[in-house]
Design a protein around this motif. Structure first.
Motif, PDB file in Angstrom:
ATOM      1  N   ASN A   1      -4.569  -0.964   0.901  1.00  0.00           N
ATOM      2  CA  ASN A   1      -4.130   0.043   1.859  1.00  0.00           C
ATOM      3  C   ASN A   1      -2.775   0.410   1.531  1.00  0.00           C
ATOM      4  O   ASN A   1      -2.028  -0.471   0.928  1.00  0.00           O
ATOM      5  CB  ASN A   1      -4.265  -0.670   3.248  1.00  0.00           C
ATOM      6  CG  ASN A   1      -3.863  -2.018   3.314  1.00  0.00           C
ATOM      7  OD1 ASN A   1      -2.487  -2.203   3.224  1.00  0.00           O
ATOM      8  ND2 ASN A   1      -4.429  -2.991   4.043  1.00  0.00           N
ATOM      9  N   THR A   2      -2.025   1.242   2.314  1.00  0.00           N
ATOM     10  CA  THR A   2      -0.790   1.638   2.233  1.00  0.00           C
ATOM     11  C   THR A   2       0.454   0.637   2.269  1.00  0.00           C
ATOM     12  O   THR A   2       1.136   0.527   1.991  1.00  0.00           O
ATOM     13  CB  THR A   2      -0.325   2.837   3.247  1.00  0.00           C
ATOM     14  OG1 THR A   2      -0.829   2.521   4.596  1.00  0.00           O
ATOM     15  CG2 THR A   2      -1.272   4.201   2.878  1.00  0.00           C
ATOM     16  N   SER A   3      -0.018  -0.669   3.374  1.00  0.00           N
ATOM     17  CA  SER A   3       1.003  -1.630   3.490  1.00  0.00           C
ATOM     18  C   SER A   3       1.171  -2.271   2.312  1.00  0.00           C
ATOM     19  O   SER A   3       2.105  -3.233   2.109  1.00  0.00           O
ATOM     20  CB  SER A   3       0.540  -2.438   4.570  1.00  0.00           C
ATOM     21  OG  SER A   3      -0.806  -3.196   4.160  1.00  0.00           O
ATOM     22  N   GLN A   4       0.312  -2.123   1.182  1.00  0.00           N
ATOM     23  CA  GLN A   4       0.541  -2.867  -0.072  1.00  0.00           C
ATOM     24  C   GLN A   4       1.099  -2.235  -1.128  1.00  0.00           C
ATOM     25  O   GLN A   4       0.832  -2.487  -2.158  1.00  0.00           O
ATOM     26  CB  GLN A   4      -0.948  -3.588  -0.677  1.00  0.00           C
ATOM     27  CG  GLN A   4      -1.661  -4.409   0.544  1.00  0.00           C
ATOM     28  CD  GLN A   4      -3.377  -4.777   0.206  1.00  0.00           C
ATOM     29  OE1 GLN A   4      -3.812  -3.963   0.284  1.00  0.00           O
ATOM     30  NE2 GLN A   4      -3.428  -6.072  -0.110  1.00  0.00           N
ATOM     31  N   ARG A   5       1.662  -0.801  -0.773  1.00  0.00           N
ATOM     32  CA  ARG A   5       1.954  -0.102  -1.792  1.00  0.00           C
ATOM     33  C   ARG A   5       3.340  -0.626  -2.668  1.00  0.00           C
ATOM     34  O   ARG A   5       3.274  -0.403  -3.773  1.00  0.00           O
ATOM     35  CB  ARG A   5       2.441   1.101  -1.086  1.00  0.00           C
ATOM     36  CG  ARG A   5       2.782   2.374  -2.108  1.00  0.00           C
ATOM     37  CD  ARG A   5       3.080   3.721  -1.466  1.00  0.00           C
ATOM     38  NE  ARG A   5       2.139   4.372  -0.908  1.00  0.00           N
ATOM     39  CZ  ARG A   5       2.117   5.019   0.189  1.00  0.00           C
ATOM     40  NH1 ARG A   5       3.142   4.846   1.247  1.00  0.00           N
ATOM     41  NH2 ARG A   5       0.997   5.623   0.834  1.00  0.00           N
ATOM     42  N   GLN A   6       4.126  -1.387  -2.073  1.00  0.00           N
ATOM     43  CA  GLN A   6       5.145  -1.994  -2.736  1.00  0.00           C
ATOM     44  C   GLN A   6       4.769  -3.065  -3.773  1.00  0.00           C
ATOM     45  O   GLN A   6       5.313  -2.985  -4.785  1.00  0.00           O
ATOM     46  CB  GLN A   6       6.095  -2.496  -1.758  1.00  0.00           C
ATOM     47  CG  GLN A   6       6.822  -1.679  -0.819  1.00  0.00           C
ATOM     48  CD  GLN A   6       7.536  -0.526  -1.633  1.00  0.00           C
ATOM     49  OE1 GLN A   6       8.136  -0.596  -2.358  1.00  0.00           O
ATOM     50  NE2 GLN A   6       7.441   0.652  -1.016  1.00  0.00           N
ATOM     51  N   ARG A   7       3.921  -3.561  -3.438  1.00  0.00           N
ATOM     52  CA  ARG A   7       3.189  -4.468  -4.326  1.00  0.00           C
ATOM     53  C   ARG A   7       2.563  -3.789  -5.622  1.00  0.00           C
ATOM     54  O   ARG A   7       2.645  -4.117  -6.679  1.00  0.00           O
ATOM     55  CB  ARG A   7       1.929  -5.330  -3.637  1.00  0.00           C
ATOM     56  CG  ARG A   7       1.308  -6.283  -4.480  1.00  0.00           C
ATOM     57  CD  ARG A   7       0.423  -7.262  -3.576  1.00  0.00           C
ATOM     58  NE  ARG A   7      -0.571  -7.747  -4.497  1.00  0.00           N
ATOM     59  CZ  ARG A   7      -1.966  -8.310  -4.041  1.00  0.00           C
ATOM     60  NH1 ARG A   7      -2.052  -8.127  -2.923  1.00  0.00           N
ATOM     61  NH2 ARG A   7      -2.914  -8.743  -4.981  1.00  0.00           N
ATOM     62  N   VAL A   8       2.020  -2.477  -5.504  1.00  0.00           N
ATOM     63  CA  VAL A   8       1.510  -2.039  -6.356  1.00  0.00           C
ATOM     64  C   VAL A   8       2.432  -1.335  -7.370  1.00  0.00           C
ATOM     65  O   VAL A   8       2.579  -1.372  -8.628  1.00  0.00           O
ATOM     66  CB  VAL A   8       0.613  -0.699  -5.953  1.00  0.00           C
ATOM     67  CG1 VAL A   8       0.089   0.425  -7.058  1.00  0.00           C
ATOM     68  CG2 VAL A   8      -0.587  -1.083  -5.067  1.00  0.00           C
ATOM     69  N   PHE A   9       3.784  -0.900  -6.568  1.00  0.00           N
ATOM     70  CA  PHE A   9       4.862  -0.501  -7.575  1.00  0.00           C
ATOM     71  C   PHE A   9       5.535  -1.519  -8.125  1.00  0.00           C
ATOM     72  O   PHE A   9       5.975  -1.357  -9.416  1.00  0.00           O
ATOM     73  CB  PHE A   9       5.964   0.169  -6.368  1.00  0.00           C
ATOM     74  CG  PHE A   9       5.743   1.486  -5.808  1.00  0.00           C
ATOM     75  CD1 PHE A   9       4.522   2.225  -6.320  1.00  0.00           C
ATOM     76  CD2 PHE A   9       6.204   1.799  -4.655  1.00  0.00           C
ATOM     77  CE1 PHE A   9       4.315   3.491  -5.725  1.00  0.00           C
ATOM     78  CE2 PHE A   9       5.872   2.923  -3.871  1.00  0.00           C
ATOM     79  CZ  PHE A   9       5.060   3.782  -4.573  1.00  0.00           C
ATOM     80  N   GLY A  10       5.523  -2.580  -7.776  1.00  0.00           N
ATOM     81  CA  GLY A  10       5.794  -3.834  -8.748  1.00  0.00           C
ATOM     82  C   GLY A  10       5.026  -3.998  -9.699  1.00  0.00           C
ATOM     83  O   GLY A  10       5.619  -4.381 -10.814  1.00  0.00           O
ATOM     84  N   PHE A  11       3.719  -4.065  -9.553  1.00  0.00           N
ATOM     85  CA  PHE A  11       2.888  -4.001 -10.866  1.00  0.00           C
ATOM     86  C   PHE A  11       3.124  -2.960 -11.829  1.00  0.00           C
ATOM     87  O   PHE A  11       3.108  -3.191 -12.933  1.00  0.00           O
ATOM     88  CB  PHE A  11       1.504  -4.239 -10.310  1.00  0.00           C
ATOM     89  CG  PHE A  11       0.458  -4.359 -11.464  1.00  0.00           C
ATOM     90  CD1 PHE A  11       0.229  -5.440 -11.907  1.00  0.00           C
ATOM     91  CD2 PHE A  11      -0.587  -3.267 -12.052  1.00  0.00           C
ATOM     92  CE1 PHE A  11      -0.787  -5.654 -13.082  1.00  0.00           C
ATOM     93  CE2 PHE A  11      -1.406  -3.407 -12.655  1.00  0.00           C
ATOM     94  CZ  PHE A  11      -1.551  -4.711 -13.620  1.00  0.00           C
ATOM     95  N   ILE A  12       3.220  -1.839 -11.128  1.00  0.00           N
ATOM     96  CA  ILE A  12       3.462  -0.690 -12.433  1.00  0.00           C
ATOM     97  C   ILE A  12       4.607  -1.026 -12.979  1.00  0.00           C
ATOM     98  O   ILE A  12       4.815  -0.760 -14.285  1.00  0.00           O
ATOM     99  CB  ILE A  12       3.760   0.760 -11.612  1.00  0.00           C
ATOM    100  CG1 ILE A  12       2.331   1.191 -10.951  1.00  0.00           C
ATOM    101  CG2 ILE A  12       4.189   1.763 -12.598  1.00  0.00           C
ATOM    102  CD1 ILE A  12       2.333   2.502 -10.123  1.00  0.00           C
ATOM    103  N   LYS A  13       5.877  -1.440 -12.405  1.00  0.00           N
ATOM    104  CA  LYS A  13       7.192  -1.590 -13.088  1.00  0.00           C
ATOM    105  C   LYS A  13       7.025  -2.933 -14.050  1.00  0.00           C
ATOM    106  O   LYS A  13       7.351  -2.866 -15.321  1.00  0.00           O
ATOM    107  CB  LYS A  13       8.028  -2.356 -12.180  1.00  0.00           C
ATOM    108  CG  LYS A  13       8.843  -1.173 -11.461  1.00  0.00           C
ATOM    109  CD  LYS A  13       9.982  -1.656 -10.484  1.00  0.00           C
ATOM    110  CE  LYS A  13      10.838  -0.628  -9.764  1.00  0.00           C
ATOM    111  NZ  LYS A  13      11.707  -1.205  -8.955  1.00  0.00           N
TER     112      LYS A  13
END
Length: 680
Positions: free
Chosen positions: A446-458
């Motif tokens: 969900n959108t609350s986990q978006r920062q976690r997704v960005f961290g994984f992309i980095k």
């Protein structure tokens, strides 16, 4: 009696010039067309609910008496709000109508009516908004028609009733009696009456079954006719099969599914006098290009040329590089022809193509311009069939003397639907992936986990890989809760990914702008690509390992699967992250299907079941005739129609026989060839 399709609407009582014009807006131009103007829905007035038994919001039919005359009130903006109250022997409820200036004269105080509509509970009690209604005596199932300004449902229904009375006692039926009996189908006359004014749900079901089945049978047979009469005899004579020689040359082993597809193609081009018309359908990464290369190799080794047409410049270049690798050291000359080449280069390539010096040409629409001529074209291959119209395909084929045609598509279509959609093509399915391909891991956040997704992309980019983020829309403000690609990309560039090269592509950019950005991403110059679905069929970047899809609930399963197919093309593990806060039951079910399987055909079946065929084809990309009543999502009817087609072909052998004369007329009418109609 003259054909009802030739009888003007003005011959009906109460249909003057203005009414005719209104019906014309709905696509109804004759009495015959009015009879086949089927209801879009039905209201069941036979299931009456007592007012006291209504405990929650929903659609109901109540039988109640108008307690007082309807009162009208004009509010700011000029809107008229009309209110009234009705009661039965158990309770009462309020009626409300918006902008219906005639409603007070249509409902009479003290009279009992059926009211059908949506009931809601609010601070004022129980309220029914803008219901349809009728005086007692008209219970049962009521048709709801598509309407236009000034032409309401009652007027349409009255006109349809008049039209049905003009049907002769025995209607010429396009489906022979033998077929109707074998498959328990109603006759045409009773089905037409029953589809408009069914006495009960059983009559409606039988009428619908008959008319839907007929339409799909007509479509199915029409598509088969297209295939059977396509392009005559090929002058491309293939004597020898070189597919084993090609396979021995490859640095990898073909899958069994690839071998089957190649064998299907070779059988077509060697054994038949007619040109091959074959679709090779397989998931992203299943190895369709190797199949196409093998077929081209055999055709070229037999002394002919091959052409491969891709929908975009960048795809054409990527295929050019792939074919050069697959065919290196074979003596086959491969060249590229696109609009972006310098004029001098295009002139050289065209001259060598015309002289026969070039064996295989890879290109875009530049292949079908008048300036491009072949020496002896033997096979034409088109990539992503749905991106090319029939006319473009025909233009490419016209460059040779009835050359063979091979169509490739990475859009899995359920078998029952594929039999009709690709009725003019034989189908080969590549249903396995090469062992080197790792399935893409798919997760739902969900959108609350978006920062976690960005961290994984980095983390993935730091490891030398690349990523996509897909948004459904481009411009801000179209839907408040949907992310805009441009706005989102700008924010990412300024904040989370300020130290990483980020690109953005969307549908409103010019083609050369999109291609420039995609080329930079393909070369590794850009590490993160923010995009709309323009990348659904696009660049092949084996280095990309992450696909993030924002507002995933906005996409169909087939679209999601195509987007996921942009990653998982290299040897490293790849990931697809679906981001969505919309977790109603159906959305949750759809997104869970994506997380549970990578099988495109399973996903296609689920997509067809849940959402219908729109996701496969967008705005009628499939180019089929417009259907009046059948629905491609109705797999049961699709399967029944296929059985009937098989029965007809087995029983009658020749479609031109007298027993099928009326069925052929319907095929002609559906495909706009001006055949006779059957309502005589």
């Amino acid at each position: 009696m003259a054909s009802l399709y030739k009888m003007p609407l003005s011959s009906l009582s109460g249909i003057g010039p203005k009414r005719v014009e209104q019906f014309n807006k709905l696509g109804v131009n004759s009495v015959g067309e009015l009879i086949t103007f089927y209801p879009r829905a039905y209201e069941d007035w036979s299931n009456v609910t007592k007012i006291a038994d209504i405990s929650q919001s929903g659609v109901y039919c109540v039988k109640a008496i108008l307690a007082a005359p309807i009162s009208d009130r004009r509010v700011s903006g000029g809107m008229i709000i009309s209110k009234g109250a009705v009661y039965d022997d158990t309770g009462s409820l309020q009626l409300i109508f918006f902008n219906n200036r005639y409603i007070s004269s249509m409902l009479t105080y003290g009279i009992e009516y059926f009211f059908y509509g949506k009931i809601e509970f609010n601070d004022y009690g129980v309220q029914m908004t803008s219901p349809t209604f009728s005086q007692i005596g008209e219970a049962g199932i009521h048709p709801i028609y598509r309407q236009t300004a000034g032409l309401n449902g009652k007027t349409i229904a009255n006109a349809v009733r008049q039209s049905l009375k003009l049907l002769p006692p025995v209607v010429n039926d396009p489906i022979p009696e033998q077929v109707r009996k074998a498959f328990n189908l109603w006759g045409l006359r009773e089905a037409l009456n029953g589809i408009h004014f069914p006495k009960n749900s059983e009559e409606l079901e039988n009428s619908r079954k008959r008319l839907v089945t007929e339409e799909l049978v007509v479509l199915n047979l029409g598509m088969k006719n297209l295939r059977n009469h396509s392009r005559g005899v090929s002058s491309v004579k293939i004597e020898n099969d070189y597919s084993e020689e090609f396979e021995d040359h490859l640095p990898f082993t073909l899958t069994n599914a690839q071998k089957r597809a190649i064998a299907d193609c070779v059988d077509d081009i060697k054994e038949k006098s007619a040109p091959m018309n074959r679709l090779v359908q397989g998931d992203v990464g299943s190895g369709k290009t190797a199949v196409a290369a093998s077929v081209c190799y055999t055709v070229i080794k037999n002394g002919f040329q091959a052409a491969f047409m891709a929908p975009t410049e960048i795809l054409a270049r990527q295929h050019f590089e792939t074919f050069k690798k697959l065919l290196q050291d074979t003596g086959i000359k491969v060249e590229l022809l696109t609009g972006a080449l310098k004029e001098s280069e295009k002139k050289r390539v065209r001259a060598e193509l015309q002289s026969g010096e070039i064996d295989l040409i890879i290109g875009t629409h530049a292949l079908i311009t008048d300036k491009t001529e072949f020496n002896n074209l033997g096979v034409a291959v088109t990539d992503e069939q749905h991106r090319f119209g029939v006319a473009q395909r025909a233009k490419l084929l016209s460059k040779g003397k009835n050359p063979h045609l091979l169509v490739m598509s990475a859009t899995p279509i359920p078998r029952t639907l594929g039999l009709i959609i690709f009725g003019d093509l034989d189908i080969s399915i590549i249903d396995e992936l090469p062992p080197s391909r790792k399935p893409v891991k798919t997760v739902l956040f969900n959108t609350s986990q978006r920062q976690r997704v960005f961290g994984f992309i980095k983390k993935e980019i730091a490891a030398g890989r690349q990523a996509y983020i897909v948004c459904p829309l481009v411009e801000e403000g179209e839907l408040d809760d949907v992310v805009s690609a441009e706005e989102y990309a700008a924010e990412l560039m300024l904040k989370q990914f300020s130290d990483i090269p980020v690109g953005v592509v969307h549908g409103q950019m010019k083609s050369d702008e999109k291609e420039a950005v995609m080329s930079k991403f393909a070369s590794g110059e850009l590490k993160l690509l923010v995009a709309t679905t323009v990348i659904e069929v696009g660049v092949d970047v084996p280095n990309a390992s992450v696909m993030v899809i924002e507002n995933a609930e906005r996409f169909g399963l087939s679209q999601l699967h195509q987007l996921r197919g942009r990653v998982g093309r290299g040897s490293t593990q790849s990931y697809c992250v679906l981001i969505s806060d919309h977790h109603n039951e159906q959305t949750k079910q759809r997104l869970e299907v994506m997380c549970s399987t990578n099988d495109g055909f399973k996903i296609a079946d689920e997509d067809l079941r849940m959402r219908g065929p729109g996701d496969f084809f967008g705005s009628r990309q499939h180019g089929l005739p417009q259907l009046a009543i059948a629905d491609f999502a109705d797999t049961k009817s699709l399967e029944l129609s296929q059985k009937i087609v098989d029965y007809i072909l087995f029983t009658y052998k020749d479609l031109r026989c007298d027993e099928l004369k009326l069925l052929n007329a319907e095929i002609n009418r559906l495909f706009d060839r001006g055949g006779k109609n059957t309502l005589n």
